[in-house]
Design an enzyme around this catalytic site. Structure first.
Site, PDB file in Angstrom:
ATOM      1  N   ILE A 210      76.343  58.468  57.175  1.00 21.48           N
ATOM      2  CA  ILE A 210      75.565  57.850  58.266  1.00 21.48           C
ATOM      3  C   ILE A 210      74.130  58.358  58.175  1.00 21.48           C
ATOM      4  CG2 ILE A 210      75.185  57.892  60.806  1.00 21.48           C
ATOM      5  CD1 ILE A 210      77.547  56.159  60.019  1.00 21.48           C
ATOM      6  N   HIS A 211      73.152  57.444  58.150  1.00 24.78           N
ATOM      7  CA  HIS A 211      71.759  57.923  58.201  1.00 24.78           C
ATOM      8  C   HIS A 211      70.767  56.931  58.790  1.00 24.78           C
ATOM      9  CE1 HIS A 211      71.473  55.519  54.528  1.00 24.78           C
ATOM     10  NE2 HIS A 211      70.181  55.458  54.797  1.00 24.78           N
ATOM     11  N   ARG A 212      71.211  55.702  59.092  1.00 23.14           N
ATOM     12  CA  ARG A 212      70.280  54.695  59.611  1.00 23.14           C
ATOM     13  C   ARG A 212      69.690  55.120  60.948  1.00 23.14           C
ATOM     14  NH1 ARG A 212      68.618  51.663  55.918  1.00 23.14           N
ATOM     15  NH2 ARG A 212      70.357  51.504  54.498  1.00 23.14           N
ATOM     16  N   ASP A 286      76.805  53.446  56.963  1.00 21.99           N
ATOM     17  CA  ASP A 286      75.751  52.499  57.320  1.00 21.99           C
ATOM     18  C   ASP A 286      74.737  52.408  56.183  1.00 21.99           C
ATOM     19  OD1 ASP A 286      74.358  54.887  57.520  1.00 21.99           O
ATOM     20  OD2 ASP A 286      73.983  54.733  59.678  1.00 21.99           O
TER      21      ASP A 286
END
Ligand code: UD1
Ligand code: UDP
Length: 362
Positions: A210-212, A286
């Site tokens: 997850i990094h968005r 994501d």
């Protein structure tokens, strides 16, 4: 000795760009009529977000490292623009090659376009149709100032033509990440020890990334995602290489304990990542690149977003969208399993060659 006819200046800066550029850089440097100048903007700078990829993927030492990272979008893009312009004035390349949709991509393309240096864009034509994403702004602007647009899929070609980009600038070449997945996928089998290091059984765990911004910067969304991971981890191990942005935000929002409730590890190198992807029973992400890699290795993928640039993956059935709204429904989806249909819209694994040939003949 062959006369250098093509000086190509490549701009990279973020993790996925190192991976996309690795095979292209090698092919350029193996072509006698080409010289490559490699510029690293510094957007990603931690060892495990940058150096590890240069080392593992045999990417040449950058000719310039601009050391620009950690700022806001405006700060990063503005400082990169100024610094890249200076490099371009010194190097005077025939082409500037940019990848993907990061702030480094836009800064490289804009600096070149203003100096009338032709720009080639690898991974052109992707659209999420969500203008709130910084990446959507970067990719639309880059495509509209590029001279040569290398589209990974037919959907990407159609997106570009619909926006009025002249057809003679657009080339469907396939996806460089597919070339990388084939090449490094085999290498990873021989070299990565990550499964035994983490005590994982093939097909016995879920891989998560997850990094968005839309997920990390919203405490409610990030909370839902991390709670769902923690719930699933009670039944099936959830391995979670944590992007530094995500760790910083989770800790700032008081969600740090939820990271301890899963198998959270630091970001891993590409060979370990590929090994983790190949052997996962499901991937939750994501990330743009990770969604595709899930498909390349035929692993079902849950994309924790409202939309994806990779419509092809939804159509093939390997990818399901799950906007992070409700813990129970996400946890239920992560525990399920399915297969999609066959077909491969990402080319034949010869994308790198097609890109180099086109640059040479342009
Ligand atoms: C960027 C790209 C995104 C891409 C992602 C790949 C933009 C607008 N976004 O997002 O498209 O999917 O890279 O991973 O360019 N940080 C560190 N160490 C690092 C790198 C980042 O601590 O080595 C932290 C810093 O606090 C930094 C924050 O992460 O401010 C965000 O980094 P940034 O490069 O701006 O954006 P990403 O979220 O990584
Ligand atoms: N990746 C990696 N280690 C990690 C997480 C991701 O090597 O810990 C690789 C992943 O396999 C893919 C690329 O990084 O090739 C994707 O980068 P990221 O998710 O950061 O960005 P995006 O693709 O969303 O732009």
């Amino acid at each position: 000795m062959a006369r250098i006819r093509h000086k190509v200046l490549s701009v990279v800066g973020a993790r996925p760009q190192f991976i996309k550029a690795a095979l292209v850089s090698r092919a350029l440097r193996n072509t006698p009529e080409v010289s490559e100048v490699l510029v690293h903007t510094g957007q990603h700078y931690d060892k495990n977000m940058s150096e590890v990829f240069f080392r593992e993927l045999d990417i040449p030492e950058p000719d310039y490292n601009l050391g620009i990272g950690g700022g806001t979008h405006g700060q990063n893009t503005g400082r990169m623009l100024e610094a890249i312009e200076e490099v371009l004035l010194r190097e005077r390349p025939h082409w500037v090659l940019v990848y993907g949709d990061t702030d480094s991509t836009l800064a490289g393309a804009l600096a070149a376009a203003k100096l009338h240096i032709p720009v080639a864009h690898v991974e052109a034509g992707l659209r999420s149709f969500n203008r709130r994403m910084p990446e959507e702004i970067n990719r639309v602007l880059t495509d509209h100032i590029a001279d040569l647009l290398f589209a990974p899929t037919e959907v990407a070609v159609r997106n570009l033509l619909r926006e009025g980009i002249p057809p003679d600038k657009v080339y469907w070449v396939g996806d460089v990440m597919y070339d990388a997945a084939l090449y490094y996928g085999e290498k990873a089998e021989g070299q990565s020890r990550i499964l035994s290091k983490l005590g994982l059984k093939p097909k016995g765990y879920i891989l998560a990334t997850i990094h968005r911004a839309e997920n990390t910067d919203d405490p409610v969304r990030l909370g839902v995602i991390l709670q769902a991971f923690a719930e699933v981890h009670r039944e099936i191990p959830v391995v979670f290489p944590v992007h530094p942005r995500t760790r910083k935000r989770a800790e700032a929002f008081g969600l740090g304990p939820l990271l301890d409730a899963v198998m959270a590890v630091d970001p891993v190198g590409y060979l370990d990542m590929v090994m983790l992807e190949k052997n996962a029973r499901l991937i939750a992400t994501d990330s743009g690149g990770v969604q595709k890699e899930a498909f390349f290795y035929r692993v079902p993928c849950v994309t924790l977003r409202e939309e994806t640039e990779w419509q092809e993956l939804l159509d093939l059935g390997w990818n399901k969208l799950a906007p992070p709204a409700d813990v129970a429904s996400i946890a239920g989806l992560l525990e399920s399993q399915w297969v999609g249909s066959e077909g491969n819209p990402f080319g034949l694994g010869n994308t790198v060659n097609l890109i180099v040939q086109k640059l040479l003949s342009s």
